[in-house]
Design a protein around this motif. Structure first.
Motif, PDB file in Angstrom:
ATOM      1  N   ILE A 329       0.825  -1.206   0.000  1.00 40.48           N
ATOM      2  CA  ILE A 329       0.000   0.000   0.000  1.00 40.48           C
ATOM      3  C   ILE A 329       0.857   1.253   0.000  1.00 40.48           C
ATOM      4  O   ILE A 329       0.588   2.233  -0.698  1.00 40.48           O
ATOM      5  CB  ILE A 329      -0.927   0.001   1.234  1.00 40.48           C
ATOM      6  N   GLY A 330       1.913   1.245   0.797  1.00 43.96           N
ATOM      7  CA  GLY A 330       2.704   2.445   1.000  1.00 43.96           C
ATOM      8  C   GLY A 330       3.616   2.825  -0.144  1.00 43.96           C
ATOM      9  O   GLY A 330       3.844   4.019  -0.384  1.00 43.96           O
ATOM     10  N   ALA A 331       4.148   1.833  -0.875  1.00 45.28           N
ATOM     11  CA  ALA A 331       5.096   2.148  -1.945  1.00 45.28           C
ATOM     12  C   ALA A 331       4.481   3.041  -3.028  1.00 45.28           C
ATOM     13  O   ALA A 331       5.085   4.053  -3.410  1.00 45.28           O
ATOM     14  CB  ALA A 331       5.646   0.855  -2.546  1.00 45.28           C
ATOM     15  N   PRO A 332       3.290   2.729  -3.555  1.00 50.18           N
ATOM     16  CA  PRO A 332       2.708   3.633  -4.556  1.00 50.18           C
ATOM     17  C   PRO A 332       2.428   5.034  -4.005  1.00 50.18           C
ATOM     18  O   PRO A 332       2.621   6.032  -4.703  1.00 50.18           O
ATOM     19  CB  PRO A 332       1.405   2.921  -4.956  1.00 50.18           C
ATOM     20  N   ILE A 333       1.965   5.087  -2.733  1.00 46.21           N
ATOM     21  CA  ILE A 333       1.713   6.399  -2.136  1.00 46.21           C
ATOM     22  C   ILE A 333       3.001   7.183  -1.993  1.00 46.21           C
ATOM     23  O   ILE A 333       3.060   8.394  -2.242  1.00 46.21           O
ATOM     24  CB  ILE A 333       1.019   6.225  -0.773  1.00 46.21           C
ATOM     25  N   PHE A 334       4.076   6.508  -1.592  1.00 47.94           N
ATOM     26  CA  PHE A 334       5.373   7.162  -1.462  1.00 47.94           C
ATOM     27  C   PHE A 334       5.845   7.721  -2.799  1.00 47.94           C
ATOM     28  O   PHE A 334       6.378   8.828  -2.871  1.00 47.94           O
ATOM     29  CB  PHE A 334       6.391   6.160  -0.927  1.00 47.94           C
TER      30      PHE A 334
END
Length: 346
Positions: A329-334
């Motif tokens: 979840i976090g990688a694309p948001i980052f």
């Protein structure tokens, strides 16, 4: 005309505070709902009425054992770790004035990891309850070392020096961890289940052990909101406003150590929570740390428990560890945050 303009600013300010307070209450309500959902959802399907009954009237049934001994400790650990990671991330970004900072920049997570590897390889520690104290000790030792290196010499402690010291020590500790796990295959087999990041299999004993550290860390972090607002204008402006810069950074490092050390000790190194949640919070409430810190400690456990629930649902009857789901979840948001510089402003 002049008086009406003069009155409109306080009215807007009061309306903004009311909206932020209401938003925080909504977040707390959502957190309660997702915590109940975390207790309800699992590999074994249980009716919500049965779950609710067992919570208040436990018995000797299998369902009661699953809920009281597995799901409740798992949910409480998710709440603890989420609060700690979200607050530690917001605090790190405020202290370093680096919008891409997270607790890992001070080497706290690798300090905990190195201590656990040593405990497994040379002291025979194999339980989650046994990992806690070593992880906290490793996190504390690294934080003290980073602060000493960051303040060494004639220069004052600056965000840049602290980050550089943390990065250097983290690299050295990473090499140590790899060396020990290569030399001790048995230690690697135990360590790899902890390092992926998980809320599963931790007894209530771990939750109780971590609670005092999280509570103290939360209190210290929240007390720094006003000094951090002043320091956002720069160190010299902060001093002019009466802020003791060195003491604020020392207390901030202490809070990050307690919060991130406790979360890492209980759940393993879970990345991105402390990085992306404060960004989302600043989009909602602005840069005022008096709101950023409380919002971060409410929204981060929502994300962590939501990821844990998703990991249980998508791979039934097995499950994905929460650390893997958070990264997914976090990688694309980052990436989006890194590309959109407007969102990365403190």
């Amino acid at each position: 005309m002049g008086s009406s303009v003069g009155l409109s600013a306080p009215l807007r300010l009061g309306r903004g505070r009311t909206l932020r307070a209401l938003g925080l209450l909504v977040g707390l309500g959502l957190l309660v709902l997702i915590a109940l959902l975390s207790i309800w959802v699992g590999a074994r399907e249980l009716g919500f009425t049965s779950v609710w009954r067992v919570l208040w009237h436990p018995d000797s049934s299998i369902d009661s054992t699953i809920i009281r001994e597995l799901r409740v400790p798992r949910t409480l650990l998710g709440l603890e770790a989420g609060v700690a990671l979200g607050l530690a991330g917001a605090l790190m970004q405020g202290l370093t004035r680096n919008p891409l900072a997270d607790p890992g920049l001070l080497g706290v997570e690798l300090g905990a990891s190195a201590a656990i590897v040593v405990a497994i390889a040379y002291l025979g520690v194999v339980t989650a309850a046994g990992y806690v104290w070593f992880a906290l000790a490793g996190a504390a030792a690294v934080s003290v070392l980073v602060y000493l290196l960051g303040t060494a010499g004639r220069g004052r402690a600056s965000p840049e020096r602290l980050v550089l010291a943390g990065t250097a020590i983290g690299a050295a500790l990473g090499s140590l961890v790899y060396a020990i796990t290569l030399l001790h295959p048995a230690a690697f087999n135990a360590y790899r289940f902890w390092v992926v990041g998980s809320l599963n299999g931790r007894p209530m004993e771990v939750v109780v052990q971590l609670a005092p550290f999280v509570v103290v860390g939360v209190l210290v972090a929240l007390s720094l909101a006003q000094p951090l607002n002043a320091m956002a204008l720069g160190d010299e402006a902060g001093r002019a406003l009466g802020v003791h810069i060195g003491r604020t950074r020392a207390l901030g490092a202490l809070a990050v150590t307690l919060l991130c050390g406790a979360a890492t000790a209980g759940a393993g190194p879970i990345t991105f929570i402390g990085l992306i949640v404060p960004h989302g919070v600043r989009m909602l409430v602005g840069p005022d740390q008096r709101w950023v810190l409380p919002y971060s400690m409410v929204l981060a456990p929502i994300l962590l428990l939501g990821a844990d629930i998703a990991g249980r649902v998508v791979a039934r009857p097995a499950e994905l560890e929460v650390g893997i789901v958070v990264v997914a979840i976090g990688a694309p948001i980052f990436i989006l945050l890194a590309r959109r510089r407007r969102l990365a402003q403190l």
